[in-house]
Write a protein that holds these residues in place. Structure first.
Motif, PDB file in Angstrom:
ATOM      1  N   THR A 183     -27.527  12.366 -24.614  1.00  0.00           N
ATOM      2  CA  THR A 183     -28.633  13.224 -24.440  1.00  0.00           C
ATOM      3  C   THR A 183     -29.393  12.729 -23.085  1.00  0.00           C
ATOM      4  O   THR A 183     -29.748  13.640 -22.453  1.00  0.00           O
ATOM      5  CB  THR A 183     -29.782  13.184 -25.611  1.00  0.00           C
ATOM      6  OG1 THR A 183     -29.069  13.581 -26.787  1.00  0.00           O
ATOM      7  CG2 THR A 183     -30.613  14.139 -25.120  1.00  0.00           C
ATOM      8  N   VAL A 184     -29.414  11.556 -22.932  1.00  0.00           N
ATOM      9  CA  VAL A 184     -30.002  10.965 -21.638  1.00  0.00           C
ATOM     10  C   VAL A 184     -29.008  11.403 -20.635  1.00  0.00           C
ATOM     11  O   VAL A 184     -29.347  11.776 -19.578  1.00  0.00           O
ATOM     12  CB  VAL A 184     -30.039   9.578 -21.714  1.00  0.00           C
ATOM     13  CG1 VAL A 184     -30.502   9.005 -20.117  1.00  0.00           C
ATOM     14  CG2 VAL A 184     -31.427   9.021 -22.596  1.00  0.00           C
ATOM     15  N   LYS A 185     -27.621  11.441 -20.846  1.00  0.00           N
ATOM     16  CA  LYS A 185     -26.544  11.628 -19.929  1.00  0.00           C
ATOM     17  C   LYS A 185     -26.738  12.975 -19.497  1.00  0.00           C
ATOM     18  O   LYS A 185     -26.611  13.804 -18.142  1.00  0.00           O
ATOM     19  CB  LYS A 185     -25.516  11.317 -20.153  1.00  0.00           C
ATOM     20  CG  LYS A 185     -25.143   9.713 -20.413  1.00  0.00           C
ATOM     21  CD  LYS A 185     -23.590   9.359 -20.685  1.00  0.00           C
ATOM     22  CE  LYS A 185     -23.291   8.030 -20.773  1.00  0.00           C
ATOM     23  NZ  LYS A 185     -22.245   7.674 -21.475  1.00  0.00           N
ATOM     24  N   ALA A 186     -27.077  14.011 -20.376  1.00  0.00           N
ATOM     25  CA  ALA A 186     -27.227  15.427 -20.236  1.00  0.00           C
ATOM     26  C   ALA A 186     -28.212  15.624 -19.293  1.00  0.00           C
ATOM     27  O   ALA A 186     -28.327  16.512 -18.530  1.00  0.00           O
ATOM     28  CB  ALA A 186     -27.223  15.892 -21.764  1.00  0.00           C
ATOM     29  N   HIS A 187     -29.569  15.068 -19.587  1.00  0.00           N
ATOM     30  CA  HIS A 187     -30.609  14.961 -19.056  1.00  0.00           C
ATOM     31  C   HIS A 187     -30.508  14.901 -17.523  1.00  0.00           C
ATOM     32  O   HIS A 187     -30.868  15.620 -16.790  1.00  0.00           O
ATOM     33  CB  HIS A 187     -31.864  14.339 -19.439  1.00  0.00           C
ATOM     34  CG  HIS A 187     -32.438  15.074 -20.868  1.00  0.00           C
ATOM     35  ND1 HIS A 187     -33.103  16.219 -20.631  1.00  0.00           N
ATOM     36  CD2 HIS A 187     -32.813  14.368 -22.038  1.00  0.00           C
ATOM     37  CE1 HIS A 187     -33.853  16.585 -21.993  1.00  0.00           C
ATOM     38  NE2 HIS A 187     -33.302  15.618 -22.682  1.00  0.00           N
ATOM     39  N   LEU A 188     -29.747  13.820 -17.174  1.00  0.00           N
ATOM     40  CA  LEU A 188     -29.520  13.295 -15.991  1.00  0.00           C
ATOM     41  C   LEU A 188     -28.601  14.450 -15.329  1.00  0.00           C
ATOM     42  O   LEU A 188     -28.879  14.771 -13.962  1.00  0.00           O
ATOM     43  CB  LEU A 188     -28.783  11.808 -15.864  1.00  0.00           C
ATOM     44  CG  LEU A 188     -29.580  10.947 -16.235  1.00  0.00           C
ATOM     45  CD1 LEU A 188     -28.769   9.566 -16.364  1.00  0.00           C
ATOM     46  CD2 LEU A 188     -30.739  10.731 -14.888  1.00  0.00           C
ATOM     47  N   THR A 189     -27.622  14.915 -15.902  1.00  0.00           N
ATOM     48  CA  THR A 189     -26.910  15.970 -15.294  1.00  0.00           C
ATOM     49  C   THR A 189     -27.959  17.252 -14.741  1.00  0.00           C
ATOM     50  O   THR A 189     -27.497  17.944 -13.781  1.00  0.00           O
ATOM     51  CB  THR A 189     -25.776  16.427 -16.286  1.00  0.00           C
ATOM     52  OG1 THR A 189     -24.927  15.688 -16.526  1.00  0.00           O
ATOM     53  CG2 THR A 189     -24.968  17.676 -15.806  1.00  0.00           C
ATOM     54  N   ASN A 190     -28.712  17.611 -15.770  1.00  0.00           N
ATOM     55  CA  ASN A 190     -29.658  18.588 -15.585  1.00  0.00           C
ATOM     56  C   ASN A 190     -30.229  18.335 -14.321  1.00  0.00           C
ATOM     57  O   ASN A 190     -30.778  19.287 -13.467  1.00  0.00           O
ATOM     58  CB  ASN A 190     -30.507  19.052 -16.696  1.00  0.00           C
ATOM     59  CG  ASN A 190     -29.904  19.708 -17.769  1.00  0.00           C
ATOM     60  OD1 ASN A 190     -28.834  20.322 -17.579  1.00  0.00           O
ATOM     61  ND2 ASN A 190     -30.336  19.327 -18.980  1.00  0.00           N
ATOM     62  N   ILE A 191     -30.879  17.165 -14.051  1.00  0.00           N
ATOM     63  CA  ILE A 191     -31.684  16.625 -13.039  1.00  0.00           C
ATOM     64  C   ILE A 191     -30.823  16.681 -11.676  1.00  0.00           C
ATOM     65  O   ILE A 191     -31.172  17.357 -10.692  1.00  0.00           O
ATOM     66  CB  ILE A 191     -32.157  15.094 -13.046  1.00  0.00           C
ATOM     67  CG1 ILE A 191     -33.279  15.093 -14.293  1.00  0.00           C
ATOM     68  CG2 ILE A 191     -32.722  14.610 -11.854  1.00  0.00           C
ATOM     69  CD1 ILE A 191     -33.452  13.575 -14.772  1.00  0.00           C
ATOM     70  N   TYR A 192     -29.508  16.496 -11.824  1.00  0.00           N
ATOM     71  CA  TYR A 192     -28.806  16.529 -10.508  1.00  0.00           C
ATOM     72  C   TYR A 192     -28.676  18.211 -10.133  1.00  0.00           C
ATOM     73  O   TYR A 192     -28.808  18.196  -8.906  1.00  0.00           O
ATOM     74  CB  TYR A 192     -27.325  15.950 -10.845  1.00  0.00           C
ATOM     75  CG  TYR A 192     -27.230  14.407 -11.247  1.00  0.00           C
ATOM     76  CD1 TYR A 192     -28.256  13.638 -10.914  1.00  0.00           C
ATOM     77  CD2 TYR A 192     -26.075  13.909 -11.715  1.00  0.00           C
ATOM     78  CE1 TYR A 192     -28.350  12.192 -11.174  1.00  0.00           C
ATOM     79  CE2 TYR A 192     -26.198  12.574 -12.329  1.00  0.00           C
ATOM     80  CZ  TYR A 192     -27.141  11.772 -12.078  1.00  0.00           C
ATOM     81  OH  TYR A 192     -27.038  10.520 -12.072  1.00  0.00           O
ATOM     82  N   ASN A 193     -28.467  18.779 -11.186  1.00  0.00           N
ATOM     83  CA  ASN A 193     -28.339  20.251 -11.116  1.00  0.00           C
ATOM     84  C   ASN A 193     -29.503  20.733 -10.084  1.00  0.00           C
ATOM     85  O   ASN A 193     -29.512  21.560  -9.228  1.00  0.00           O
ATOM     86  CB  ASN A 193     -27.916  21.139 -12.037  1.00  0.00           C
ATOM     87  CG  ASN A 193     -26.378  20.882 -12.651  1.00  0.00           C
ATOM     88  OD1 ASN A 193     -25.622  20.285 -11.754  1.00  0.00           O
ATOM     89  ND2 ASN A 193     -26.259  20.823 -13.840  1.00  0.00           N
ATOM     90  N   LYS A 194     -30.708  20.504 -10.868  1.00  0.00           N
ATOM     91  CA  LYS A 194     -31.887  20.906 -10.384  1.00  0.00           C
ATOM     92  C   LYS A 194     -32.299  20.328  -8.830  1.00  0.00           C
ATOM     93  O   LYS A 194     -32.923  21.272  -7.976  1.00  0.00           O
ATOM     94  CB  LYS A 194     -33.018  20.673 -11.198  1.00  0.00           C
ATOM     95  CG  LYS A 194     -33.259  21.400 -12.495  1.00  0.00           C
ATOM     96  CD  LYS A 194     -34.182  20.894 -13.438  1.00  0.00           C
ATOM     97  CE  LYS A 194     -34.218  21.658 -14.834  1.00  0.00           C
ATOM     98  NZ  LYS A 194     -35.236  21.282 -15.698  1.00  0.00           N
TER      99      LYS A 194
END
Length: 215
Positions: A183-194
């Motif tokens: 889930t942390v990795k998923a959040h990091l992916t969202n951060i990169y996209n934003k």
């Protein structure tokens, strides 16, 4: 099973010295050596190292050009820059291309293993002073200049970004938040996209530049 390491450096004494140190740790095994980027790319075509230690200044094909080529080939092999003093600009360019960290060639045994282990886990290790230089670098892509207002980071994403800037591993962040590491990795992916960035290093650089976080 031990992790496979490729050492890329044009100096034999450096390669042999690193190999001797690395193979004192049963978790790692040096599967190959290359004296320039072209030789490294040829080796990688037939072998799959788990991590690459990459010099930047080499004849025939430099480390930076090698990293760019691997990026073009969509390689996911983590790269650690091997460097000497007074190569800050080259280090910054290598980190901007996605390298997971850097090591001085006279680094300690403990730091060598810690950096390799972090890179294999997909984490980026940077000293605060190098992070500050990365922020000031003119090499940063224009997309890294995204504004906080348009990024819409959530409170949890900002917490994760702060923890990443302090060098916390994904599993440590997951423990603190009471969530799964994936889930942390998923959040990091969202951060990169934003933030319109590709790496943890770039995301942290944006946050520091915009003063959302402080080291």
């Amino acid at each position: 099973m031990s992790n496979k390491v490729l050492i890329v450096d044009d100096h034999l004494v450096v390669r042999e010295g690193l190999k001797l140190i690395i193979e004192t740790n049963e978790s790692f095994h040096v599967i190959g050596e290359a004296e320039n980027g072209a030789a490294a790319l040829e080796f990688i075509e037939n072998n799959q190292p788990d991590v690459i230690l990459m010099d930047l200044n080499m004849p025939i094909m430099s480390g930076l050009d090698t990293i760019k080529t691997l990026n073009d080939r969509k390689s996911s092999i983590p790269i650690i820059i091997l460097t000497t003093y007074n190569e800050d600009e080259l280090i910054i360019r290598g980190l901007a291309l996605g390298a997971k960290g850097y090591l001085l060639k006279d680094t300690s045994r403990e730091e060598l293993f810690r950096t390799i282990e972090s890179a294999i886990r997909g984490e980026t290790l940077l000293q605060p002073e190098m992070m500050a230089k990365l922020i000031r670098s003119k090499e940063k892509k224009s997309t890294v200049r995204a504004s906080f207002e348009s990024s819409n980071l959530t409170e949890k994403e900002l917490f994760i970004l702060k923890a990443a800037a302090k060098g916390y591993r994904n599993k440590d962040i997951a423990f603190d938040l009471g969530i799964a590491e994936r889930t942390v990795k998923a959040h990091l992916t969202n951060i990169y996209n934003k933030l319109a960035v590709n790496t943890r290093t770039e995301a942290v650089a944006v946050a520091l530049e915009r003063a959302w976080i402080h080291l």
